[in-house]
Design an enzyme around this catalytic site. Sequence first.
Site, PDB file in Angstrom:
ATOM      1  N   ARG A  55       0.922  -1.205   0.107  1.00 54.01           N
ATOM      2  CA  ARG A  55      -0.061  -0.082   0.023  1.00 54.01           C
ATOM      3  C   ARG A  55       0.831   1.243   0.145  1.00 54.01           C
ATOM      4  O   ARG A  55       0.475   2.335  -0.451  1.00 54.01           O
ATOM      5  CB  ARG A  55      -1.137  -0.114   1.119  1.00 54.01           C
ATOM      6  CG  ARG A  55      -1.762   1.352   1.300  1.00 54.01           C
ATOM      7  CD  ARG A  55      -3.120   1.046   1.946  1.00 54.01           C
ATOM      8  NE  ARG A  55      -2.819   0.176   3.314  1.00 54.01           N
ATOM      9  CZ  ARG A  55      -2.590   0.681   4.308  1.00 54.01           C
ATOM     10  NH1 ARG A  55      -2.196   2.064   4.575  1.00 54.01           N
ATOM     11  NH2 ARG A  55      -2.416   0.069   5.600  1.00 54.01           N
ATOM     12  N   TYR A 108     -14.741  17.619 -17.061  1.00 52.77           N
ATOM     13  CA  TYR A 108     -15.359  16.229 -17.220  1.00 52.77           C
ATOM     14  C   TYR A 108     -16.295  16.292 -16.235  1.00 52.77           C
ATOM     15  O   TYR A 108     -16.250  16.541 -15.059  1.00 52.77           O
ATOM     16  CB  TYR A 108     -14.035  15.357 -17.113  1.00 52.77           C
ATOM     17  CG  TYR A 108     -14.816  13.849 -16.557  1.00 52.77           C
ATOM     18  CD1 TYR A 108     -15.443  13.227 -17.473  1.00 52.77           C
ATOM     19  CD2 TYR A 108     -14.190  13.008 -15.503  1.00 52.77           C
ATOM     20  CE1 TYR A 108     -15.789  11.924 -17.110  1.00 52.77           C
ATOM     21  CE2 TYR A 108     -14.464  11.951 -15.505  1.00 52.77           C
ATOM     22  CZ  TYR A 108     -15.287  11.114 -16.300  1.00 52.77           C
ATOM     23  OH  TYR A 108     -15.839   9.974 -15.754  1.00 52.77           O
ATOM     24  N   ASP A 180      -5.570  18.760 -15.666  1.00 50.88           N
ATOM     25  CA  ASP A 180      -5.864  17.435 -16.126  1.00 50.88           C
ATOM     26  C   ASP A 180      -5.605  17.593 -17.370  1.00 50.88           C
ATOM     27  O   ASP A 180      -6.126  18.148 -18.310  1.00 50.88           O
ATOM     28  CB  ASP A 180      -7.224  17.401 -15.543  1.00 50.88           C
ATOM     29  CG  ASP A 180      -7.932  16.116 -16.230  1.00 50.88           C
ATOM     30  OD1 ASP A 180      -7.342  15.314 -16.838  1.00 50.88           O
ATOM     31  OD2 ASP A 180      -9.074  15.513 -15.901  1.00 50.88           O
ATOM     32  N   LYS A 205      -6.290   6.108 -19.897  1.00 49.11           N
ATOM     33  CA  LYS A 205      -6.737   6.719 -21.361  1.00 49.11           C
ATOM     34  C   LYS A 205      -5.292   6.298 -22.268  1.00 49.11           C
ATOM     35  O   LYS A 205      -4.796   5.229 -22.423  1.00 49.11           O
ATOM     36  CB  LYS A 205      -6.998   7.966 -21.379  1.00 49.11           C
ATOM     37  CG  LYS A 205      -8.407   8.382 -20.519  1.00 49.11           C
ATOM     38  CD  LYS A 205      -9.592   7.638 -20.660  1.00 49.11           C
ATOM     39  CE  LYS A 205     -10.871   7.819 -19.900  1.00 49.11           C
ATOM     40  NZ  LYS A 205     -10.982   8.137 -18.812  1.00 49.11           N
TER      41      LYS A 205
HETATM   42  N1  PLP Z   1     -10.247  13.334 -16.284  1.00 45.44           N
HETATM   43  C1  PLP Z   1     -10.592  13.170 -17.312  1.00 45.44           C
HETATM   44  C2  PLP Z   1     -10.694  14.406 -18.484  1.00 45.44           C
HETATM   45  C3  PLP Z   1     -11.344  12.225 -18.012  1.00 45.44           C
HETATM   46  O1  PLP Z   1     -12.082  12.214 -19.324  1.00 45.44           O
HETATM   47  C4  PLP Z   1     -11.631  10.929 -17.006  1.00 45.44           C
HETATM   48  C5  PLP Z   1     -12.292   9.685 -17.664  1.00 45.44           C
HETATM   49  O2  PLP Z   1     -12.733   9.716 -18.600  1.00 45.44           O
HETATM   50  C6  PLP Z   1     -11.220  11.075 -15.807  1.00 45.44           C
HETATM   51  C7  PLP Z   1     -10.424  12.306 -15.465  1.00 45.44           C
HETATM   52  C8  PLP Z   1     -11.373  10.183 -14.861  1.00 45.44           C
HETATM   53  O3  PLP Z   1     -10.436   9.189 -14.940  1.00 45.44           O
HETATM   54  P1  PLP Z   1     -10.663   7.585 -14.585  1.00 45.44           P
HETATM   55  O4  PLP Z   1     -11.949   7.004 -15.450  1.00 45.44           O
HETATM   56  O5  PLP Z   1      -9.362   6.826 -14.942  1.00 45.44           O
HETATM   57  O6  PLP Z   1     -11.216   7.673 -13.260  1.00 45.44           O
END
Ligand code: PLP
Length: 392
Positions: A55, A108, A180, A205
């Site tokens: 962890r 998002y 992000d 992604k």
């Molecule tokens: N940030 C963005 C721009 C996203 O498109 C996503 C998921 O689609 C996330 C964060 C969250 O990521 P995760 O699905 O790996 O938790």
Amino acid sequence: MLDLATRCVHGGRRATPGDPDLAPPLRRATTFLQHPGTHAATDGGDFDGPLVYGRYASPNVVEVEAHVAGLEGAGACVAFGSGMAALHAALTCLVGHGRRVAVPRQVYGGTSALLARELAECGIVALTYDIEAPGTLERALAAGATLVLAEGLSNPIVRVADLPDLAQRAHAHGARLLVDSTFASPIVQRPLEHGADFVMHSATKALGGHSDLLAGLLLGSAEDMDRVRGFRKRTGAVLDPAAAWLLTRGLATLALRVRAQCAGACRVAAALAAHPGVARVHHPSLPSDPGHARAQRLLASGLYGSVVSIELAAGDAATRPFVAALHLLQDAPSLGGVESLASIPRVMSHAGWSEQELRAAGIGPGAVRLAIGIEDPGDLVADLLGALDALV
Ligand code: PLP
């Protein structure tokens, strides 16, 4: 400095005579033999020494963190079990005593939901601003925002944030900028080079790239990331070693994949912009896009991101038939994988948003998000044009 493509292949662990495997071994152990003296080190919250317990840290996780820190030019990286876990850590740990976060309208849906629910319940206040209207950020900063969140390329309509301007405004008020960078990946943009203090990725992604792992990464100075690592240790949101191993495998081809995806996205954007069934194409490669000039200034040369969003002229009624008529692009959420996907933000990434919120974020009734993979761009264009023609 070596090209990013080279650093994707060679920037991680290197084989040595004592550790000769060219492909990194997967090490699943959750606990590690201790030597006298190591226990004292684990008493603190922010353990960063020899291996103790899964962890806190494990070999494949440490390896992938160092690799991505190098690609982003960050002091350190901390890996989590998903992008949302990384965002949760960032918005909890890095917000400071003010407990106010400036959040763009163009964000998002999962991020806005986290802020509206769990983080609001913990007393963290989200102050909304518009990425296109700097005055609105000034208001949020004047109201006490200590952390400014931005998506370098926004989900879903690929707005290009003016990161140097956001950083300068945030810093002038003693706040810090968290980007992000999921839509960009370090191949398209490295936010720390544009003044950001922290970078976050949903490595689910492009970084993973094969739609077979969940991971999140948070990057920044070694000092800040020490604190984040302590938070991760206490809350238990660490990345699994097997996912870290897969992520390392994906990173080797990151530049290759992202450059191909971006080239495909440019072809798709140009082809769809000329079709009467499409009212609007959102992609900063297009000279008509509001982010075009900014993209040329802030993104890697010739790369404009792998996501193209379109607004179908026939509106809401056409979105499902259009997606259903596609043969190559599959109806699924996510992006950055080798396969191209089509999804409807209003029922997927931004489900639950009010009409007013959707409109303010530029997500019209006919919005469809296209996540371009590595297929031949001509095949993708033919698939998309065929589905558009089937609508009339
Ligand atoms: N940030 C963005 C721009 C996203 O498109 C996503 C998921 O689609 C996330 C964060 C969250 O990521 P995760 O699905 O790996 O938790």
